[in-house]
Design a protein around this motif. Structure first.
Motif, PDB file in Angstrom:
ATOM      1  N   UNK A 453       0.817  -1.205   0.000  1.00 27.21           N
ATOM      2  CA  UNK A 453       0.000   0.000   0.000  1.00 27.21           C
ATOM      3  C   UNK A 453       0.859   1.266   0.000  1.00 27.21           C
ATOM      4  N   UNK A 454       2.086   1.182   0.543  1.00 22.72           N
ATOM      5  CA  UNK A 454       3.010   2.319   0.484  1.00 22.72           C
ATOM      6  C   UNK A 454       3.640   2.352  -0.908  1.00 22.72           C
ATOM      7  N   UNK A 455       3.290   3.367  -1.682  1.00 23.84           N
ATOM      8  CA  UNK A 455       3.780   3.483  -3.059  1.00 23.84           C
ATOM      9  C   UNK A 455       4.283   4.898  -3.271  1.00 23.84           C
ATOM     10  N   UNK A 485       3.168  -1.081  11.870  1.00 25.82           N
ATOM     11  CA  UNK A 485       2.710   0.133  12.543  1.00 25.82           C
ATOM     12  C   UNK A 485       1.612   0.821  11.756  1.00 25.82           C
ATOM     13  N   UNK A 486       1.415   2.103  12.077  1.00 26.56           N
ATOM     14  CA  UNK A 486       0.276   2.826  11.513  1.00 26.56           C
ATOM     15  C   UNK A 486       0.641   3.978  10.606  1.00 26.56           C
ATOM     16  N   UNK A 487       1.892   4.057  10.109  1.00 25.06           N
ATOM     17  CA  UNK A 487       2.285   5.134   9.196  1.00 25.06           C
ATOM     18  C   UNK A 487       2.262   4.646   7.754  1.00 25.06           C
ATOM     19  N   UNK A 488       1.929   5.549   6.843  1.00 27.86           N
ATOM     20  CA  UNK A 488       1.888   5.208   5.424  1.00 27.86           C
ATOM     21  C   UNK A 488       2.251   6.428   4.595  1.00 27.86           C
ATOM     22  N   UNK A 520      -4.070   1.600   8.407  1.00 34.35           N
ATOM     23  CA  UNK A 520      -3.284   1.757   7.171  1.00 34.35           C
ATOM     24  C   UNK A 520      -3.931   0.990   6.026  1.00 34.35           C
ATOM     25  N   UNK A 521      -4.398  -0.233   6.309  1.00 42.18           N
ATOM     26  CA  UNK A 521      -5.017  -1.046   5.244  1.00 42.18           C
ATOM     27  C   UNK A 521      -6.258  -0.347   4.702  1.00 42.18           C
ATOM     28  N   UNK A 522      -7.094   0.164   5.601  1.00 41.32           N
ATOM     29  CA  UNK A 522      -8.316   0.842   5.147  1.00 41.32           C
ATOM     30  C   UNK A 522      -7.973   2.115   4.385  1.00 41.32           C
ATOM     31  N   UNK A 523      -7.095   2.923   4.948  1.00 39.76           N
ATOM     32  CA  UNK A 523      -6.732   4.210   4.342  1.00 39.76           C
ATOM     33  C   UNK A 523      -6.052   3.998   2.986  1.00 39.76           C
ATOM     34  N   UNK A 524      -5.046   3.088   2.948  1.00 43.16           N
ATOM     35  CA  UNK A 524      -4.325   2.860   1.696  1.00 43.16           C
ATOM     36  C   UNK A 524      -5.215   2.296   0.613  1.00 43.16           C
ATOM     37  N   UNK A 525      -6.115   1.404   0.994  1.00 42.80           N
ATOM     38  CA  UNK A 525      -7.020   0.820  -0.007  1.00 42.80           C
ATOM     39  C   UNK A 525      -7.927   1.882  -0.611  1.00 42.80           C
TER      40      UNK A 525
END
Length: 870
Positions: A453-455, A485-488, A520-525
């Motif tokens: 998700x980190x791109x 963790x919770x950073x992206x 992070x999963x919800x936000x990145x998606x």
């Protein structure tokens, strides 16, 4: 019959205290102490002539009956009050028989003068200069034989004088006179008895305080010791020695007495809470605080308020007693105490202490009602407290013996217990290791989900990016070492129409490890879904960057709000116009955006506008911020982990960083390179949270056009303004076609460009060239997108060209950027009116009216709306 020693001791104490009141003279057969409680009269004021010539003044002087305790109200009586009572013949007979007499009024206030007929024989305090004798013991020698008048009625007079809000009061109720030997004997025997009690209290207090200092975890010993100490010291204020210690310093005496009184009850409450609940309950803390506050109020207040605070304390005693009894009774009613040995001991202790507390509670209520003059009875609190002390001492002694026996038993069976505990610990450790392996497996699978998700990929030659992420939680699963963790960080490229933009975001999810990774999963998606949707939309020509950012923010917030506040996300969402360097962004309670220009780092923002994504009741109207980058500028953004640092000190200790500007120093020292910034921080501090930073550098697009005549362009714009005044619009249009390419060169100042395009748009409008006006406004906006003037003319030209819905989009963008632009609000309201969106038109017009209520165009538009929607 076998006698109970405790009962015998109680009888002896009672006799020692009260037995002398009814003593008789063996020679005369009459009582040597006469009770003077009844038969008193009083009148307001005082004049020695009243007692020197009583027959003269009794014809009009009013004497009203009174009984003791005597406490007249301040409103009805002045500074002087005079009391009198006829002296009984029995006292005169005792004096005639050569028996020295004394009189005891009990406690008396304030200044008091005592007369036998018209002769002053004793006094306490002084009128001038004023010396208070507030609540001092009124016991005096009584020279009755010297001043009595044979064959006449003899009177005992008491003149009371008060100042400074002090009361005139005779406490009583045992006002008595008689044999001086018996009066003083009873007086000092009472002091001796109190001294014995004090010795017991101090011994118990010292014993429990020593126990506390040897075993400091048992706070109940401290509070019970302080309770005994303060209650014992309080007894001094009911002894003859009190007046020798304090003399006429009555206020100091009262402050000290009330401090001991207030805190003794507070310590009793704290003892109950710690002994039975093993914690500081809210009631015990609040009650102690209120007691101290009550005493502090008393210190800075006059006596009238002090009297009120004492009544407030009396009212507070009842809740304290109710609380103590509640805790004890709850402990008694606790079921199955065998599962907790301490609990079981407390329950057993509660049975014994309950009786002592009930006796103390009843005695305290008796004494309070006596002090409030509701009942008339002896004070019982000292006897009740003695029984309570003995009871608690017995309970604690019993508990000590039981604990000692348990220790002996533990020592005997220690080896077996150690082996058993070791086996249990090994079994527990095996279970913990299995759970740890399972947890690390969950961490590993979650990290596999968050990693893609980190791109960070701009795809543009004009935009350079780099980033650094270090999650705080490290773990090992089989052969893999990972962090979670919770950073992206996300950077990607999209096109709005034909114009390229670099999208960037840095976000920090609430919580640690799994909770943060879930955010992070919800936000990145959601971010990637929105980016892919934009990339796959072939028709997004009319989408403005402000509206795109706003819609993304709303979509993210609506998703996180479904978690009902249990998952929050701070973030910065932004778009960078790769052509012009214009930046559009929204900050949702994230650390401020940083600009790095000419080797200097500064904050772009100055205030917090929005709370985290998912914050409940966030109803603020959304506003998109903007900033214009110059060639070579860099933007840096990161999570709060870059600021929440534990700085290492020279002595080896660490100190929490509280300087928000410290990170700016790291940026400047590291040349805005993310890896170097991270190295500098790690060299000087320890991280205590997830750490992420990203950097975006913008470079102006390269131009091969070498025709750069800025002086000529400036002169051309000046001439075009002259032509506009002469209404030579055709010449201006020709100048536009000949000059626009050179005007758009990067070296031309922004103010010159704005003047050029504005005069061209106005000329096209005046010449009724609507298509050309729309074309020029589009070029104006594309070249200088952050110009409010360009955006306003874009709205105006689209409106005149009949493209109302597109004009609304641009007007809403300007409204987000500059909500106080009244011209734009009026224009937007009119556009909504023309598209039949009347509620929206009324809302926008109301906003405009809030800025300029007397604007003529607003009133005109209101009239037009009223015709449509009366």
């Amino acid at each position: 019959m076998k006698k109970n020693p405790v009962r015998l001791l109680f009888i002896i104490i009672l006799f020692a205290r009260y037995g002398t009141i009814t003593a008789t003279d063996g020679k005369t057969g009459t009582s040597q102490i006469v009770n003077l409680e009844n038969g008193w009269q009083y009148t307001n004021g005082f004049n020695e002539e009243w007692i020197k010539n009583p027959k003269k003044f009794n014809t009009w002087l009013r004497w009203d009956p009174v009984r003791f305790p005597f406490h007249p109200s301040d409103e009805e009586h002045g500074q002087w009050i005079t009391l009198r009572r006829q002296i009984p013949d029995s006292l005169i007979k005792m004096a005639s028989n050569g028996i020295p007499l004394a009189v005891d009024y009990g406690l008396i206030s304030d200044v008091n003068f005592h007369y036998i007929n018209d002769q002053l024989f004793a006094k306490k305090g002084n009128k001038k200069p004023y010396v208070s004798a507030l609540f001092m013991r009124g016991i005096f020698e009584f020279p009755l034989l010297k001043y009595a008048k044979p064959g006449e009625k003899n009177y005992l007079y008491v003149a009371l004088y008060r100042e400074q809000g002090h009361p005139n009061k005779v406490w009583g109720p045992d006002v008595k006179a008689g044999s001086a030997e018996k009066i003083y004997s009873a007086y000092f025997k009472e002091d001796i008895l109190k001294g014995i009690f004090l010795g017991i209290y101090f011994f118990v207090a010292l014993y429990h305080l020593l126990l506390f200092f040897r075993r400091r975890v048992d706070h109940y010993n401290l509070y019970f010791g302080l309770f005994a100490l303060f209650f014992g010291l309080l007894g001094i204020f009911y002894m003859a020695s009190r007046d020798f210690i304090f003399g006429h310093a009555v206020h100091l005496r009262l402050y000290t007495q009330h401090l001991l009184l207030y805190l003794s009850v507070a310590f009793l409450v704290l003892f109950t809470a710690r002994f039975f609940t093993r914690s500081y309950t809210k009631f015990s803390i609040v009650y102690t605080g209120l007691s101290l506050l009550l005493w502090l109020v008393e210190i800075v207040s006059p006596y009238v308020v002090q009297d009120t605070t004492l009544m407030v304390f009396y009212a507070m005693v009842l809740p304290a007693l109710v609380y103590i009894l509640f805790v004890i009774i709850r402990e008694i009613l606790t079921k199955n105490p065998t599962h907790d040995s301490i609990r079981g001991k407390n329950r057993e202790a509660a049975f014994y202490i309950f009786g002592g507390f009930v006796f103390l509670a009843l005695a305290a209520i008796n004494d309070i009602l006596r002090d409030m003059e509701i009942i008339y009875s002896p004070k019982l609190a000292d006897f009740a407290f003695l029984s309570l002390v003995i009871g608690i001492a017995g309970v604690l002694a019993s508990r000590f013996v039981k604990i000692h026996n348990e220790v002996e038993e533990l020592n005997v069976n220690l080896e077996n217990k150690v082996r058993e505990r070791t086996r249990e610990l090994k079994q527990t450790l095996t279970e913990v290791e299995a759970l740890k392996t399972q947890q690390d497996g969950d961490y590993f699978l979650t990290s596999l989900l968050t990693q893609p998700l980190t791109r960070v990929n701009s795809g543009s030659e004009n935009v350079l990016v780099n980033y650094h992420i270090e999650e705080y939680k490290k773990f090992r699963f089989r052969k893999w070492e990972k962090d979670i963790g919770g950073d992206i960080c996300i950077i990607d490229r999209i096109f709005l129409g034909e114009k390229p933009f670099t999208f960037f975001t840095n976000a920090d999810a609430m919580g640690k490890s799994m909770q943060g990774a879930g955010g992070v999963i919800i936000y990145g998606s959601l971010i990637h879904a929105s980016l892919d949707r934009t990339k796959n939309n072939p028709d997004n020509t009319g989408v403005l960057p402000e509206l795109w950012i706003k819609n993304l923010f709303i979509e993210l917030h609506k998703t996180f709000i479904t978690f009902d506040g249990s998952m929050l996300m701070s973030c910065i969402l932004g778009l960078l116009d790769e052509t012009t360097g214009a930046v559009y962004f929204i900050n949702a309670e994230h650390p401020w955006l940083i600009l790095y220009r000419d080797h200097k780092a500064t904050f772009v923002e100055e205030e917090l506008k929005y709370h985290k994504l998912g914050t409940l009741d966030m109803k603020k109207r959304i506003q998109v911020d903007s900033y214009l980058l110059e060639d070579g500028d860099s933007l840096l953004l990161g999570s709060d982990g870059k600021d929440d640092l534990m700085l290492r000190q020279a002595d080896g200790s660490t100190l929490l960083n509280e300087d928000e500007n410290r990170f700016l120093e790291y940026v400047e020292r590291g040349g805005a390179d993310t890896a170097e910034i991270h190295r500098l921080i790690r060299d000087e501090a320890n991280l205590k949270d997830d750490f992420s930073i990203m950097k975006i550098t913008w470079q102006r697009p390269h131009s091969t056009d070498t025709r750069i005549p800025p002086e000529e362009i400036t002169e051309t714009v000046r001439k075009m303004e002259n032509y506009f005044e002469k209404k030579d619009y055709a010449i201006i249009m020709q100048a536009y076609h000949d000059t626009k390419d050179m005007v758009n060169h990067p070296i031309i100042p922004r103010t010159v460009k704005e003047s050029f395009y504005e005069i061209c748009i106005r000329a096209a409008s005046a010449a009724q060239e609507m298509d050309l006006m729309e074309k020029i406004s589009g070029e104006f906006y594309q070249e200088i997108p952050l110009s409010d003037v360009a955006l306003y003319y874009r709205v105006l030209s689209l409106k005149k060209s009949g493209k109302g819905r597109m004009a609304i989009a641009y007007a809403e963008a300007l409204r987000m950027r500059n909500p106080s632009s009244v011209k734009n609000l009026i224009l937007l309201a009119d556009l909504y009116r023309r598209t039949n969106n009347i509620p929206r038109a009324e809302k926008v017009l109301k906003e405009a009216k809030g800025y300029e209520p007397d604007n003529a165009n607003i009133r005109k538009l209101e009239s037009a709306l009223a015709e449509i929607h009366p």
